[in-house]
Motif scaffolding. Structure first.
Motif, PDB file in Angstrom:
ATOM      1  N   VAL A   1       3.905  11.932  -9.761  1.00 29.89           N
ATOM      2  CA  VAL A   1       3.464  11.308  -8.515  1.00 29.89           C
ATOM      3  C   VAL A   1       4.652  11.063  -7.597  1.00 29.89           C
ATOM      4  CG1 VAL A   1       2.334   9.286  -7.506  1.00 29.89           C
ATOM      5  CG2 VAL A   1       1.519  10.216  -9.678  1.00 29.89           C
ATOM      6  N   VAL A   2       4.485  11.457  -6.344  1.00 27.46           N
ATOM      7  CA  VAL A   2       5.461  11.144  -5.293  1.00 27.46           C
ATOM      8  C   VAL A   2       4.745  10.236  -4.301  1.00 27.46           C
ATOM      9  CG1 VAL A   2       7.023  12.040  -3.543  1.00 27.46           C
ATOM     10  CG2 VAL A   2       6.568  13.379  -5.621  1.00 27.46           C
ATOM     11  N   ALA A   3       5.264   9.021  -4.090  1.00 19.93           N
ATOM     12  CA  ALA A   3       4.569   8.021  -3.292  1.00 19.93           C
ATOM     13  C   ALA A   3       5.444   7.508  -2.153  1.00 19.93           C
ATOM     14  CB  ALA A   3       4.134   6.853  -4.182  1.00 19.93           C
ATOM     15  N   LEU A   4       4.796   7.208  -1.046  1.00 20.78           N
ATOM     16  CA  LEU A   4       5.456   6.640   0.134  1.00 20.78           C
ATOM     17  C   LEU A   4       4.938   5.222   0.347  1.00 20.78           C
ATOM     18  CD1 LEU A   4       7.048   7.053   2.935  1.00 20.78           C
ATOM     19  CD2 LEU A   4       4.771   7.597   3.859  1.00 20.78           C
TER      20      LEU A   4
ATOM     21  N   LYS B   1      -3.312  14.541  -0.083  1.00 25.01           N
ATOM     22  CA  LYS B   1      -2.659  13.231  -0.100  1.00 25.01           C
ATOM     23  C   LYS B   1      -3.714  12.152  -0.332  1.00 25.01           C
ATOM     24  CE  LYS B   1      -1.606  11.385   3.862  1.00 25.01           C
ATOM     25  NZ  LYS B   1      -0.960  11.125   5.170  1.00 25.01           N
ATOM     26  N   SER B   2      -3.393  11.148  -1.122  1.00 22.79           N
ATOM     27  CA  SER B   2      -4.302  10.044  -1.400  1.00 22.79           C
ATOM     28  C   SER B   2      -3.661   8.726  -0.985  1.00 22.79           C
ATOM     29  CB  SER B   2      -4.659  10.004  -2.894  1.00 22.79           C
ATOM     30  OG  SER B   2      -5.289  11.206  -3.294  1.00 22.79           O
TER      31      SER B   2
ATOM     32  N   SER C   1       0.850  -1.192   0.000  1.00 20.80           N
ATOM     33  CA  SER C   1       0.000   0.000   0.000  1.00 20.80           C
ATOM     34  C   SER C   1       0.884   1.240   0.000  1.00 20.80           C
ATOM     35  CB  SER C   1      -0.922   0.007   1.222  1.00 20.80           C
ATOM     36  OG  SER C   1      -1.772  -1.126   1.228  1.00 20.80           O
ATOM     37  N   ILE C   2       0.344   2.314  -0.538  1.00 19.06           N
ATOM     38  CA  ILE C   2       1.103   3.573  -0.617  1.00 19.06           C
ATOM     39  C   ILE C   2       0.218   4.761  -0.255  1.00 19.06           C
ATOM     40  CG2 ILE C   2       2.703   2.744  -2.396  1.00 19.06           C
ATOM     41  CD1 ILE C   2       1.013   4.314  -4.465  1.00 19.06           C
ATOM     42  N   SER C   3       0.865   5.819   0.223  1.00 18.09           N
ATOM     43  CA  SER C   3       0.269   7.153   0.231  1.00 18.09           C
ATOM     44  C   SER C   3       0.957   7.921  -0.895  1.00 18.09           C
ATOM     45  CB  SER C   3       0.509   7.852   1.565  1.00 18.09           C
ATOM     46  OG  SER C   3      -0.196   7.201   2.602  1.00 18.09           O
ATOM     47  N   TYR C   4       0.227   8.798  -1.550  1.00 16.10           N
ATOM     48  CA  TYR C   4       0.860   9.518  -2.662  1.00 16.10           C
ATOM     49  C   TYR C   4       0.257  10.910  -2.827  1.00 16.10           C
ATOM     50  CZ  TYR C   4      -3.258   8.399  -5.521  1.00 16.10           C
ATOM     51  OH  TYR C   4      -4.535   8.298  -6.015  1.00 16.10           O
ATOM     52  N   VAL C   5       1.048  11.758  -3.431  1.00 20.14           N
ATOM     53  CA  VAL C   5       0.595  13.096  -3.825  1.00 20.14           C
ATOM     54  C   VAL C   5       0.831  13.227  -5.322  1.00 20.14           C
ATOM     55  CG1 VAL C   5       0.929  15.571  -3.571  1.00 20.14           C
ATOM     56  CG2 VAL C   5       1.111  14.083  -1.563  1.00 20.14           C
ATOM     57  N   ALA C   6      -0.202  13.657  -6.040  1.00 23.04           N
ATOM     58  CA  ALA C   6      -0.126  13.769  -7.503  1.00 23.04           C
ATOM     59  C   ALA C   6      -0.138  15.240  -7.908  1.00 23.04           C
ATOM     60  CB  ALA C   6      -1.293  13.029  -8.148  1.00 23.04           C
TER      61      ALA C   6
ATOM     62  N   GLY D   1       8.592   2.575   3.966  1.00 22.15           N
ATOM     63  CA  GLY D   1       9.008   3.925   4.319  1.00 22.15           C
ATOM     64  C   GLY D   1       9.760   4.653   3.231  1.00 22.15           C
ATOM     65  N   ASP D   2      10.091   3.964   2.141  1.00 25.14           N
ATOM     66  CA  ASP D   2      10.790   4.610   1.034  1.00 25.14           C
ATOM     67  C   ASP D   2       9.840   5.518   0.257  1.00 25.14           C
ATOM     68  OD1 ASP D   2      13.087   3.369   1.697  1.00 25.14           O
ATOM     69  OD2 ASP D   2      13.165   2.013  -0.025  1.00 25.14           O
ATOM     70  N   VAL D   3      10.415   6.578  -0.324  1.00 28.36           N
ATOM     71  CA  VAL D   3       9.655   7.503  -1.163  1.00 28.36           C
ATOM     72  C   VAL D   3      10.140   7.367  -2.600  1.00 28.36           C
ATOM     73  CG1 VAL D   3       9.129   9.929  -1.634  1.00 28.36           C
ATOM     74  CG2 VAL D   3       9.280   9.117   0.729  1.00 28.36           C
ATOM     75  N   ILE D   4       9.202   7.205  -3.546  1.00 31.14           N
ATOM     76  CA  ILE D   4       9.547   7.045  -4.962  1.00 31.14           C
ATOM     77  C   ILE D   4       8.760   8.050  -5.794  1.00 31.14           C
ATOM     78  CG2 ILE D   4      10.146   4.601  -4.767  1.00 31.14           C
ATOM     79  CD1 ILE D   4       7.398   3.913  -5.835  1.00 31.14           C
TER      80      ILE D   4
END
Length: 468
Positions: free
Chosen positions: A311-314, A267-268, A5-10, A299-302
Motif C-alpha cells: 500500500v502506498v498512501a497519501l 485509488k481508494s 484521512s488518506i488516499s491510497y493505492v493497493a 501531504g506526506d506519502v508512506i
C-alpha cells in the motif's frame, strides 16, 4: 477526537493463476505416497498435518466441502485434488463400517495427569504402568460386584462425569478421542473394557445405542495456494515505482490517474482514522499503517504492507480534536442541502395533491404499493427506511385518503395514500418481559451517554497510540 484521512493505492500480492497451478502440482506430487501410506497418521505427520482423526465418524456428521463426491469413491480410493478454501486438497477413505448414531456410556478414567484448578496446566499424577494396573484392578472389582458409582467417586479423574456416575449420554461420533470413540461405536450394548488414550486408561461400559449409519475414517492432505516470490516481487516493485513518482498531493493524483488508465488499479480513500485504530476501509486491519499515518505530516506519502497488498498512501487530512473544520462540515452537510433543494423542485412540480394518479402523471412515475409496513421493525422492501412516511402512514387521520402534502423523505419525495391500518397479533407475547428489555436498553443507553459526557469533559490525554 483527532482523526486523519488518506488516499491510497493497493498493489495486489495475492496468489495468481500460476501460483494456483503450482499448488495443484505440489499436491499431485504427493498423491502416490498418500495412496500407499500404510500408517496414515505417521505419514500425515511427516507432511506437517497433525489434525488426522484416526477414528470412525458417522457420514451424517461429516461436514466438509465435496463430501458427497468423497464418499462415492469408496474405501481405499482418493478424491481430488479439489479446492477447499485457500488450499488444494486430497481426501482418502481409509476405512468404513456400520455404526450407531449416538451412544450412552459410563466410564472411569484412571488418569496419568490432572488439570491444576488454578492454572489449567496438566500435572502428572501417576505413570502409565501404574494407571494400567489400577484400571485393571477397577475392572476386576466391578466384575466381582463392586458398586460402579462408588468406584467412580473414588478413582475417576474425569471431572466432567464424576458427579453423575461417569455417564455420558447421546454421545455422537467424533466427539471423543479416537480410541475411546472406536470402542463405544464399534462394540455392542453391554460391552465392557479397558481402553488406553492420551488421558490415561478408561474402564468403559456401553449402556445403550441409537440409530444406525455408516462410519468413515477419512484422511486429508492439502497444500496452500500461496503467492510465489515472483508474484510478491512484481507487486512490491510496482508499489515502489509508484511511491517514487507520487511524492506529494499533485504527483500522487497524477500517478494514480495514470495507473488507473494503464493498469485498471484505482485509488481508494479511508477517512477519519482514529489514533488508536487499526481498521482501514477497503483494506482490513493494519496498526502499522495507522501509526505511520500519525507519524507523517499532511501531504506526506508512506508505504506499508497490509495483508496481501503493498500500500502506498497519501495523508490528505489532519483533523485536530475540537470544532469540525468548515471543509469537513461541508462534505457532510452539502448532500443534505442538495437533497432538500431537489425535494423543493419535485414538490413544486407535483403541485396541489389531489390523487395518486395525478401525481404519478406529473412525475411520470408508476403508482407503487408498500404492503405490511411496520411502525417498528425492518424497513419495507419497496419503501426502504423512510421515518416520515411511516409516521404519516400510521396517523389515523390519514386513513382512506391521500395525504394533502408531499413528504420529503431521505430517498425522495412521496405522495401517499393510506388504505388501512391494522394490528398483527404477536404469538406468546410477554408484555412484562418486553418492558424489562426496553428498560435495560434505555438504562444502557443512559449509562453510555453519561460516560460519553464524562469522556468529553475530561482533560486526560490519550497516549495509547504511542505505545502500540
Amino acid at each position: 477526537m483527532d482523526s486523519r484521512s488518506i488516499s491510497y493505492v493497493a498493489f495486489n500480492a495475492q496468489p495468481n493463476g500460476a501460483d494456483s497451478l503450482q499448488a495443484r502440482e505440489n499436491i499431485l506430487a504427493l498423491k502416490s505416497a498418500f495412496d500407499s501410506a500404510r500408517n496414515m497418521k505417521d505419514y500425515l505427520m511427516t507432511q506437517g498435518a497433525n489434525n488426522y482423526y484416526d477414528g470412525y465418524i458417522s457420514g451424517n456428521r461429516i461436514q466438509v466441502p465435496m463430501k458427497d463426491s468423497i464418499l462415492r469413491v469408496g474405501v481405499g480410493n482418493i478424491y481430488g485434488p479439489y479446492l477447499d478454501g485457500g488450499n488444494y486438497t486430497l481426501a482418502k477413505i481409509v476405512a468404513a463400517r456400520p455404526m450407531p448414531d449416538t451412544v450412552k456410556i459410563r466410564h472411569i478414567l484412571i488418569g496419568t495427569a490432572q488439570a491444576d484448578p488454578q492454572t489449567g496446566q496438566q500435572i502428572p499424577i501417576r505413570d502409565t504402568a501404574t494407571a494400567k494396573k489400577l484400571a485393571d484392578s477397577v475392572a476386576l472389582a466391578i466384575r466381582n460386584g463392586a458398586n460402579f458409582d462408588s468406584m467412580v467417586v473414588k478413582f475417576s479423574t474425569d471431572q466432567g462425569s464424576v458427579n453423575n456416575g461417569g455417564v455420558y449420554d447421546n454421545v455422537p461420533s467424533g466427539e471423543m478421542v479416537p480410541a475411546f470413540n472406536d470402542f463405544i461405536f464399534g462394540n455392542a450394548v453391554g460391552a465392557k473394557g479397558v481402553v488406553k488414550t492420551d488421558f490415561g486408561y478408561h474402564y468403559i461400559e456401553i449402556l445403550s445405542q441409537k440409530g444406525s449409519a455408516t462410519g468413515y475414517k477419512i484422511a486429508y492432505i492439502n497444500k496452500p495456494i500461496e503467492a510465489s516470490e515472483e508474484t510478491d516481487r512484481v507487486a512490491n516493485e510496482a508499489a515502489t515505482k509508484f511511491a517514487a513518482e507520487a511524492t506529494n498531493q499533485k504527483t500522487f493524483d497524477a500517478a494514480a490517474a495514470k495507473l488507473q488508465k494503464e493498469k485498471g488499479i484505482f485509488k481508494s480513500v479511508a477517512q477519519d482514522l482514529p489514533p488508536t485504530g487499526s481498521t482501514i476501509q477497503g483494506l482490513g486491519a493494519s496498526r502499522a499503517l495507522v501509526k505511520g499515518v500519525y507519524n507523517a505530516d499532511l501531504g506526506d506519502v508512506i508505504s506499508e504492507r497490509v495483508g496481501d497488498f503493498y500500500v502506498v498512501a497519501l495523508v490528505t487530512e489532519i483533523n485536530k480534536e475540537g470544532t469540525m473544520s468548515p471543509a469537513k462540515a461541508r462534505m457532510m452537510v452539502e448532500p443534505l442541502l442538495v437533497n432538500q433543494k431537489k425535494a423543493e423542485i419535485i414538490t413544486n412540480k407535483i403541485g396541489k395533491v389531489t390523487t395518486l394518479e395525478a401525481a404519478a402523471t406529473a412525475l411520470k412515475k408508476p403508482v407503487e404499493v408498500a404492503d405490511s409496513l411496520r411502525f417498528a421493525g425492518q424497513p419495507s422492501v419497496n419503501l426502504g427506511f423512510e421515518p416520515k412516511v411511516i409516521g404519516a402512514s400510521f396517523n389515523k387521520a390519514n386513513v382512506n385518503k391521500v395525504i394533502s402534502e408531499p413528504i420529503a423523505g431521505t430517498q425522495g419525495v412521496y405522495v401517499v395514500r393510506v388504505d388501512n391500518i391494522g394490528n398483527t397479533p404477536v404469538q406468546a407475547a410477554n408484555v412484562e418481559e418486553a418492558r424489562k428489555m426496553r428498560f435495560m436498553q434505555a438504562k444502557q443507553q443512559a449509562q453510555f451517554q453519561s460516560l460519553q459526557a464524562l469522556r468529553e469533559d475530561a482533560t486526560i490525554k490519550d497516549n495509547r497510540s504511542k505505545f502500540y
